[in-house]
Design an enzyme around this catalytic site. Sequence first.
Site, mmCIF file in Angstrom:
data_model
loop_
_atom_site.group_PDB
_atom_site.id
_atom_site.type_symbol
_atom_site.label_atom_id
_atom_site.label_comp_id
_atom_site.label_asym_id
_atom_site.label_seq_id
_atom_site.Cartn_x
_atom_site.Cartn_y
_atom_site.Cartn_z
ATOM 1 N N LYS A 144 33.830 -7.343 21.555
ATOM 2 C CA LYS A 144 35.168 -7.525 21.054
ATOM 3 C C LYS A 144 35.998 -8.472 22.146
ATOM 4 C CE LYS A 144 35.257 -3.743 18.075
ATOM 5 N NZ LYS A 144 35.084 -4.046 16.661
ATOM 6 N N HIS A 187 42.082 -0.733 11.003
ATOM 7 C CA HIS A 187 41.132 -0.138 10.725
ATOM 8 C C HIS A 187 40.891 0.329 9.628
ATOM 9 C CE1 HIS A 187 38.925 4.083 11.540
ATOM 10 N NE2 HIS A 187 38.063 3.076 11.326
#
Length: 451
Positions: A144, A187
């Site tokens: 990430k 998400h």
Amino acid sequence: MAVDHTTRDGVAAVTLLHTPESRALRHAFIAERAASEIPDVPADTPVRAIRRIAVIGAGTMGGGIAMNFVNAGLPVTLVETKQDALDRGLATIRKNYEASVKKGKLSVEALEARLALITPTLSYDGVVDADLVIEAVFEELSVKEQVFRRIDAIAKPGAILASNTSTLDLNRIAAFTKRPGDVVGMHFFSPANVMKLLEVVRGKDTSKDVLATVMQVAKTIGKTAVVSGVCDGFIGNRMIEQYFKQALFMLEEGALPAQVDRAIEQFGFAMGPFRMSDLAGNDISWAIRKRRYAEQPGLHYPRIADRICEAGRFGQKTGAGWYDYEPGERTARPSATVAAMILAYSQELGCARRAIGDEEIVERLVYSLVNEGAQILAEGIASKASDIDMVYLSGYGFPLWRGGPMLHADEVGLDNVERAIARYAAQANGDAWHVAPLLAELAKSGRGFND
């Protein structure tokens, strides 16, 4: 004598109105609308224009996320680092649309029009013009970091930078950029083009207009959005961690996967924990557990799931997980191999196996959700109990007619929930239970989570 049907029907309607099922359905209706209300973000908060989206990663999640936007008529740049990965992602998207064509849900012309909205590329330059950039790469912080540093360097001012992380610290991810106010969690749940739930994760620096914009975007793509604060797993996965842990403990103590799944499915869940894990891929939760073992060396966690993964049984995708699967089929068949592994594991631990009833299975699974939900509420990770219920109704297959875990606990009575937890805390693996202070406080005062 004539029967007054109007009176009879009226009495029946009033009777039905006061059933737990009716209360649950009304609660769900209101909760879905209330989820968009964020206490400190006014309804008239200005939002940013979102006309073009970039998705980083063309895997299962990235492809599904891209489909949501092109379905709504929004162009998407799909970024990958390798041609074969990009080709696979595009092929999967086309296959998904072709399935809809075969079912008569989509015309061939619409299929081609949607695919035309996707611009595939191996260059991060595709991010430059995007108003919203969504990262959907491997769930590892170092990966990430690489992605966010790259997109931060080239994304235009005012672009929203979103992470699809399911468990990682969004504040740490935001700190990889020079614009943490523009960073938010989005998400999506797998399959992303199907599942209704979108957890919108609010970092400590996420600006209010970013939050308002993402909530509006969720409506545009037909998602039910629920805001979560930052913690390991956010609302849904933090709670499911306790749920799955109890399921594993019960395997140690005497149950088998099919019994656990059957009991919770009879309660009303769409799918039990072991069938769900096989569908998602057992290696996904294994990777998360390995991270947690490293971060918390003393963590008391049943290791039978690790043994399953070490044997290469990752679920439906490998044809073997908690269950066995025939080639090309999704039917879960109880596995003699897994049963033998579980029995051997119990013996290795010195745990005397016992008969575990369906009522205990259901209570331990559901009350683990409730107890963790109470802690999440107390910490302010969720702003209201109905948000937690919405997460479980729209993302985890909790039975709609029970209204979600927190409303179900209110219906059962929090004093009864607390007593049941105390009873299970006195059994084997009881140290996994710690009654949430908010649950104890509400139980003592006779109130509920949704009062």
